[in-house]
Scaffold this motif. Structure first.
Motif, PDB file in Angstrom:
ATOM      1  N   SER A   1      51.645 -66.285 126.571  1.00 22.12           N
ATOM      2  CA  SER A   1      52.385 -67.544 126.412  1.00 22.12           C
ATOM      3  C   SER A   1      53.457 -67.339 125.347  1.00 22.12           C
ATOM      4  O   SER A   1      53.374 -66.414 124.536  1.00 22.12           O
ATOM      5  N   ASP A   2      54.455 -68.194 125.367  1.00 22.69           N
ATOM      6  CA  ASP A   2      55.570 -68.094 124.429  1.00 22.69           C
ATOM      7  C   ASP A   2      55.317 -69.011 123.238  1.00 22.69           C
ATOM      8  O   ASP A   2      55.396 -70.232 123.348  1.00 22.69           O
ATOM      9  N   ASN A   3      55.004 -68.397 122.084  1.00 21.10           N
ATOM     10  CA  ASN A   3      54.766 -69.140 120.846  1.00 21.10           C
ATOM     11  C   ASN A   3      55.885 -68.903 119.838  1.00 21.10           C
ATOM     12  O   ASN A   3      55.668 -69.011 118.635  1.00 21.10           O
ATOM     13  N   ALA A   4      57.067 -68.549 120.353  1.00 19.12           N
ATOM     14  CA  ALA A   4      58.227 -68.282 119.494  1.00 19.12           C
ATOM     15  C   ALA A   4      57.938 -67.196 118.461  1.00 19.12           C
ATOM     16  O   ALA A   4      58.471 -67.214 117.355  1.00 19.12           O
ATOM     17  N   GLY A   5      57.076 -66.256 118.823  1.00 20.59           N
ATOM     18  CA  GLY A   5      56.764 -65.140 117.941  1.00 20.59           C
ATOM     19  C   GLY A   5      55.731 -65.426 116.872  1.00 20.59           C
ATOM     20  O   GLY A   5      55.369 -64.540 116.105  1.00 20.59           O
ATOM     21  N   ILE A   6      55.217 -66.648 116.811  1.00 17.57           N
ATOM     22  CA  ILE A   6      54.279 -67.021 115.748  1.00 17.57           C
ATOM     23  C   ILE A   6      52.854 -66.637 116.143  1.00 17.57           C
ATOM     24  O   ILE A   6      52.327 -67.106 117.151  1.00 17.57           O
ATOM     25  N   ILE A   7      52.239 -65.780 115.341  1.00 14.90           N
ATOM     26  CA  ILE A   7      50.866 -65.349 115.568  1.00 14.90           C
ATOM     27  C   ILE A   7      49.885 -66.217 114.778  1.00 14.90           C
ATOM     28  O   ILE A   7      48.768 -66.469 115.208  1.00 14.90           O
ATOM     29  N   GLY A   8      50.287 -66.682 113.609  1.00  8.85           N
ATOM     30  CA  GLY A   8      49.434 -67.562 112.823  1.00  8.85           C
ATOM     31  C   GLY A   8      48.935 -66.912 111.552  1.00  8.85           C
ATOM     32  O   GLY A   8      49.406 -65.846 111.138  1.00  8.85           O
ATOM     33  N   GLN A   9      47.983 -67.557 110.938  1.00  4.18           N
ATOM     34  CA  GLN A   9      47.520 -67.141 109.618  1.00  4.18           C
ATOM     35  C   GLN A   9      46.805 -65.800 109.649  1.00  4.18           C
ATOM     36  O   GLN A   9      46.267 -65.372 110.667  1.00  4.18           O
ATOM     37  N   HIS A  10      46.820 -65.156 108.506  1.00  3.28           N
ATOM     38  CA  HIS A  10      46.271 -63.809 108.388  1.00  3.28           C
ATOM     39  C   HIS A  10      44.752 -63.820 108.541  1.00  3.28           C
ATOM     40  O   HIS A  10      44.061 -64.713 108.051  1.00  3.28           O
ATOM     41  N   ALA A  11      44.258 -62.805 109.257  1.00  2.00           N
ATOM     42  CA  ALA A  11      42.824 -62.618 109.409  1.00  2.00           C
ATOM     43  C   ALA A  11      42.552 -61.126 109.478  1.00  2.00           C
ATOM     44  O   ALA A  11      43.470 -60.325 109.644  1.00  2.00           O
ATOM     45  N   GLY A  12      41.307 -60.736 109.356  1.00  2.00           N
ATOM     46  CA  GLY A  12      40.963 -59.322 109.458  1.00  2.00           C
ATOM     47  C   GLY A  12      40.515 -58.744 108.140  1.00  2.00           C
ATOM     48  O   GLY A  12      40.314 -59.453 107.146  1.00  2.00           O
ATOM     49  N   HIS A  13      40.353 -57.424 108.133  1.00  3.09           N
ATOM     50  CA  HIS A  13      39.762 -56.739 106.991  1.00  3.09           C
ATOM     51  C   HIS A  13      40.755 -56.444 105.872  1.00  3.09           C
ATOM     52  O   HIS A  13      40.367 -56.272 104.715  1.00  3.09           O
ATOM     53  N   MET A  14      42.027 -56.367 106.186  1.00  7.64           N
ATOM     54  CA  MET A  14      43.035 -55.939 105.220  1.00  7.64           C
ATOM     55  C   MET A  14      43.616 -57.136 104.475  1.00  7.64           C
ATOM     56  O   MET A  14      44.119 -58.075 105.101  1.00  7.64           O
ATOM     57  N   PRO A  15      43.584 -57.137 103.133  1.00  9.23           N
ATOM     58  CA  PRO A  15      44.221 -58.229 102.381  1.00  9.23           C
ATOM     59  C   PRO A  15      45.732 -58.168 102.522  1.00  9.23           C
ATOM     60  O   PRO A  15      46.308 -57.099 102.770  1.00  9.23           O
ATOM     61  N   LEU A  16      46.382 -59.311 102.358  1.00 13.66           N
ATOM     62  CA  LEU A  16      47.826 -59.380 102.556  1.00 13.66           C
ATOM     63  C   LEU A  16      48.594 -58.414 101.658  1.00 13.66           C
ATOM     64  O   LEU A  16      49.626 -57.868 102.062  1.00 13.66           O
ATOM     65  N   TRP A  17      48.118 -58.206 100.443  1.00 14.57           N
ATOM     66  CA  TRP A  17      48.875 -57.353  99.528  1.00 14.57           C
ATOM     67  C   TRP A  17      48.998 -55.924 100.043  1.00 14.57           C
ATOM     68  O   TRP A  17      49.922 -55.202  99.670  1.00 14.57           O
TER      69      TRP A  17
END
Length: 282
Positions: free
Chosen positions: A83-99
């Motif tokens: 689907s077309d979400n204008a490239g937006i995946i959403g908030q960060h999740a997973g094992h790797m911290p944003l930094w």
């Protein structure tokens, strides 16, 4: 959009192979904007040893090449609804911290040319989204899309100096420059349905930036758009090396030839109904 994908990687060796190991990141996952309906990877000349999710939450398969083979084929086939979400995946999740996505890598590390490009951006940096679109435009203007000028080991700074490159180079420059702006950035490897062309030479690569209030947002510098329903995300990483579809090592005195065959096409409504009827009739 329902996309049908078939991706074959074939190696031919001049002499029987003594031993080989391959790491595959070929299986996409259901996430924002895509739903994996079915996916299968078949091996000819190798056996699957184990499967796991890596630090970026990519699905990884480890395979060992059968001793004595002179050819290895890896074929992935599947169907993905997008689907077309204008490239937006959403908030960060997973094992790797944003930094971790602020850390430069060997492939993305800026040099004088990249630093000068970032310094040349507009003075108003309060709107990260506008700033990133401007950065994408500048990269496309300064680095012409041209095959055969770079390879998987080409550094972002080198590609910018040459003024030529492909999607991987555009993405690495974008990622390295974005990190200079203290914006978390990551590389995406996947597939793109091209208009009027089902057969392709290789997969596609683009980047995602973490924008406050939106989360991860995709940028395809090569095509100057944010990914839409023609895109399938397969693997993510701090750069291409962590999202490459196939990597590995081989032992033995040999030369090898590589052939990649890839088709990405939209399934029409009639095809979907026929497949459903075949499934129900089994």
């Amino acid at each position: 959009m329902r996309l049908s994908i078939r991706h074959t990687t074939r190696y031919e060796f001049s002499q029987p192979l003594a031993h080989g190991l391959q790491r595959l990141r070929l299986r996409p996952k259901t996430t924002h904007g895509q739903d994996v309906i079915e996916w299968e990877t078949d091996l000819d000349g190798a056996v699957r040893e184990l499967e796991y999710d890596d630090q970026h939450h990519n699905h990884v398969e480890l395979i060992s090449v059968e001793a004595g083979v002179k050819a290895l084929s890896i074929t992935s086939t599947g169907i993905v609804d997008t689907s077309d979400n204008a490239g937006i995946i959403g908030q960060h999740a997973g094992h790797m911290p944003l930094w971790c996505f602020l850390r430069q890598t060997k492939l993305t590390r800026p040099g004088p040319r990249m630093r000068a490009m970032v310094q040349g951006l507009g003075t108003d940096r309060s709107n990260s989204l506008d700033l990133l679109h401007e950065l994408s435009r500048l990269i496309a203007e300064q680095v012409a899309y041209e095959k055969g000028m770079t390879d998987v080991g080409t550094l972002a700074e080198t590609a910018l100096e040459k003024g030529h490159g492909v999607c991987q180079d555009h993405s690495h420059i974008f990622i390295g420059a974005g990190r200079l702006l203290d914006i978390p950035m990551r590389y995406i490897g996947g597939y793109l349905k091209m208009e009027g062309q089902a057969e392709q030479e290789a997969g596609h690569g683009w980047a995602e930036a973490h924008v406050e209030g939106l989360g991860w947002v995709g940028f395809d510098v090569s095509n100057q758009i944010s990914p839409d329903d023609r895109y399938v995300r397969v693997a993510t990483g701090c750069d291409y090396s962590e999202a490459a579809p196939v990597t590995g090592i081989a032992f033995g005195e040999h030369d090898s030839a590589l052939e990649v065959r890839l088709t990405v096409e939209q399934e029409l409504k009639g095809q979907q109904q026929q497949q459903q009827q075949q499934t129900n009739g089994r």
